[in-house]
Design an enzyme around this catalytic site. Structure first.
Site, PDB file in Angstrom:
ATOM      1  N   PHE A 123      67.089  58.744 -93.707  1.00  0.00           N
ATOM      2  CA  PHE A 123      66.700  58.344 -92.361  1.00  0.00           C
ATOM      3  C   PHE A 123      65.190  58.551 -92.178  1.00  0.00           C
ATOM      4  O   PHE A 123      64.627  59.532 -92.679  1.00  0.00           O
ATOM      5  CB  PHE A 123      67.477  59.158 -91.330  1.00  0.00           C
ATOM      6  CG  PHE A 123      67.332  58.631 -89.932  1.00  0.00           C
ATOM      7  CD1 PHE A 123      68.019  57.500 -89.527  1.00  0.00           C
ATOM      8  CD2 PHE A 123      66.495  59.255 -89.025  1.00  0.00           C
ATOM      9  CE1 PHE A 123      67.882  56.995 -88.239  1.00  0.00           C
ATOM     10  CE2 PHE A 123      66.349  58.761 -87.740  1.00  0.00           C
ATOM     11  CZ  PHE A 123      67.044  57.626 -87.346  1.00  0.00           C
ATOM     12  N   ASP A 200      71.439  66.679 -93.852  1.00  0.00           N
ATOM     13  CA  ASP A 200      71.421  66.055 -92.533  1.00  0.00           C
ATOM     14  C   ASP A 200      72.819  65.495 -92.280  1.00  0.00           C
ATOM     15  O   ASP A 200      73.275  64.585 -92.982  1.00  0.00           O
ATOM     16  CB  ASP A 200      70.373  64.939 -92.490  1.00  0.00           C
ATOM     17  CG  ASP A 200      70.219  64.343 -91.091  1.00  0.00           C
ATOM     18  OD1 ASP A 200      71.147  64.469 -90.268  1.00  0.00           O
ATOM     19  OD2 ASP A 200      69.176  63.714 -90.821  1.00  0.00           O
ATOM     20  N   TYR A 225      74.679  63.575 -80.204  1.00  0.00           N
ATOM     21  CA  TYR A 225      74.879  62.476 -79.255  1.00  0.00           C
ATOM     22  C   TYR A 225      75.602  61.289 -79.880  1.00  0.00           C
ATOM     23  O   TYR A 225      75.860  60.301 -79.201  1.00  0.00           O
ATOM     24  CB  TYR A 225      73.553  62.014 -78.655  1.00  0.00           C
ATOM     25  CG  TYR A 225      72.422  61.851 -79.638  1.00  0.00           C
ATOM     26  CD1 TYR A 225      72.344  60.742 -80.471  1.00  0.00           C
ATOM     27  CD2 TYR A 225      71.428  62.817 -79.740  1.00  0.00           C
ATOM     28  CE1 TYR A 225      71.315  60.597 -81.375  1.00  0.00           C
ATOM     29  CE2 TYR A 225      70.388  62.682 -80.642  1.00  0.00           C
ATOM     30  CZ  TYR A 225      70.338  61.576 -81.462  1.00  0.00           C
ATOM     31  OH  TYR A 225      69.312  61.436 -82.369  1.00  0.00           O
ATOM     32  N   LYS A 226      75.945  61.369 -81.152  1.00  0.00           N
ATOM     33  CA  LYS A 226      76.685  60.286 -81.805  1.00  0.00           C
ATOM     34  C   LYS A 226      78.183  60.557 -81.650  1.00  0.00           C
ATOM     35  O   LYS A 226      78.748  60.374 -80.581  1.00  0.00           O
ATOM     36  CB  LYS A 226      76.266  60.177 -83.270  1.00  0.00           C
ATOM     37  CG  LYS A 226      74.775  59.900 -83.480  1.00  0.00           C
ATOM     38  CD  LYS A 226      74.441  59.780 -84.951  1.00  0.00           C
ATOM     39  CE  LYS A 226      72.942  59.738 -85.218  1.00  0.00           C
ATOM     40  NZ  LYS A 226      72.278  58.556 -84.634  1.00  0.00           N
ATOM     41  N   ARG A 372      75.381  46.528 -88.030  1.00  0.00           N
ATOM     42  CA  ARG A 372      76.086  47.785 -88.278  1.00  0.00           C
ATOM     43  C   ARG A 372      77.152  48.015 -87.216  1.00  0.00           C
ATOM     44  O   ARG A 372      76.874  47.983 -86.014  1.00  0.00           O
ATOM     45  CB  ARG A 372      75.082  48.944 -88.298  1.00  0.00           C
ATOM     46  CG  ARG A 372      75.638  50.239 -88.840  1.00  0.00           C
ATOM     47  CD  ARG A 372      74.568  51.310 -88.933  1.00  0.00           C
ATOM     48  NE  ARG A 372      74.110  51.739 -87.625  1.00  0.00           N
ATOM     49  CZ  ARG A 372      73.355  52.812 -87.399  1.00  0.00           C
ATOM     50  NH1 ARG A 372      72.955  53.550 -88.418  1.00  0.00           N
ATOM     51  NH2 ARG A 372      72.974  53.139 -86.181  1.00  0.00           N
TER      52      ARG A 372
END
Length: 401
Positions: A123, A200, A225-226, A372
């Site tokens: 990322f 991560d 928050y995912k 995605r």
């Protein structure tokens, strides 16, 4: 009964979907791996907090509950979704800040070593922070080249680690492809070289079972928050293995990570345990929504959540194969090597994504040419996947003729 309706009828977790705000709407949400839907109980919980604890207790709240909340919620995270025993996880700061703290702590714990190993498709924040830490500390970044439809494999890592490796930085689930790394094996390879590993977990926690203690992981960071549905800007967490807690030193020395914050002493003395990873005032409000989702995940069980996630992504791939002409699946087809999302490639996907958003079908776009589908297990139905993929088909045909 359609295949999607049959899957929904047999879904043991189908009733959980009604617990999320917006589940009754026709909007198709394929972005749960970027920002999870809020739970219906969260609004009243936040209002009650404002009226009762914040408005009623005021500053007394720190002594009564708030001060300990980062460690309390950290232990809940460890128990429910991280496979981590108590006293190793704490909540605070953003993912970026905690990545920086964990990286600096790791390289400081391996003096005399000169390299950080990471992959080109990690990322962006992970790569950017690693670049900054390398420049600050006079280190070199050692890159692993990976397929954007895959991720880091054991032989690739073994080929680059060695006596100069201080830290290996990896993502458990690749943000682009959903490649699910073999965390246990990759951690072992790094340890055999004498290096520490920082994982991560942002795209896996709450969707894929994690076993940090069993995998012998050193450090880990992740957002909330995912799949943890903590809301926009919800604080991140950091895990430090118990065996390293007395060894690590983090670079942002703030009063909330000190032994006695309210002593206001002249010198910084790090708190015992994982609390030393804190710096400033904990984000109390930002932890409340996350607690609601953790309770729900504990009730459902991570094994059941993972089974639903696999079924959703398999359904999406089957529909893509049968309906989407000219589209390739840019995620692992083996469910054992795939996290909770699926990426579909086609040269027109950037335009397709923009058109879908205008029609209340919300996927993500990721270069190169990737649409995605983030399928949050407890808030996504099989019928929603079916409806969304039909919209992708129709939009793709309309835009490409």
């Amino acid at each position: 009964m359609t295949p999607s309706a049959d899957l929904d009828a047999r879904d043991a977790l189908a009733s959980y979907r009604d617990l999320f705000v917006g589940s009754e709407q026709p909007l198709v949400y394929f972005d749960g791996n970027s920002l999870g839907r809020p739970l219906r109980v969260t609004g009243p919980r936040l209002a009650e907090f404002v009226e009762g604890e914040w408005g009623g207790r005021l500053i007394r709240g720190w002594d009564e509950r708030w001060f300990d909340l980062p460690e309390v919620v950290g232990d809940d995270l460890g128990r429910v979704v991280l496979g981590a025993g108590p006293g190793q996880t704490v909540v605070g700061d953003s993912t970026t800040v905690l990545l920086y703290k964990a990286m600096r702590a790791a390289v400081a714990a391996r003096p005399g070593r000169s390299e950080i190993v990471l992959d080109r498709d990690n990322f962006p924040t992970d790569r950017y922070v690693a670049d900054g830490v390398a420049r600050e500390c006079g280190l070199t970044l050692r890159w692993i080249e990976v397929d954007t439809a895959g991720g880091v494999e054991a032989d690739q890592l073994a080929a680059v680690v060695g006596p100069q490796t201080a830290l290996v930085l990896l993502s458990h689930v690749a943000y682009r492809s959903a490649h699910l790394a073999d965390a246990r094996e990759l951690t072992r390879i790094a340890h055999d070289a004498g290096a520490l590993v920082l994982w991560d977990l942002s795209h896996s926690v709450g969707s894929v079972p994690v076993e940090l203690d069993a995998w012998d992981v050193d450090l880990a960071v992740g957002c909330t928050y995912k799949y943890l549905n903590g809301g926009p800007g919800a604080p991140a967490f950091v895990y430090v293995a118990e065996r390293l807690l007395d060894e690590v030193t983090q670079p942002v020395q703030g009063w909330m990570g000190a032994t006695d914050p309210f002593l206001m002493g002249p010198d910084y003395r790090p708190a015992a345990g994982v609390r030393r990873m804190l710096s400033g005032t904990p984000p109390v409000i930002g932890m409340l929504a996350m607690q609601d989702m953790l309770a729900l995940l504990e009730q459902a069980g991570m094994d059941a959540v993972r089974a639903k996630s696999v079924a959703l992504t398999e359904h999406a791939i089957d529909l893509a194969d049968s309906r989407l002409s000219g589209v390739s699946v840019a995620s692992p087809r083996d469910s054992a090597r795939r996290g909770g999302h699926v990426t579909l490639n086609h040269p027109a996907m950037r335009e397709v994504t923009a058109a879908l958003w205008a029609e209340d079908v919300i996927p993500d776009y990721r270069d190169p040419h990737g649409l995605r589908l983030g399928l949050s297990p407890l808030s996504t139905s099989f019928a929603e996947v079916d409806s969304g993929l039909e919209s992708v088909r129709a939009t793709l045909e309309r835009l490409t003729g």
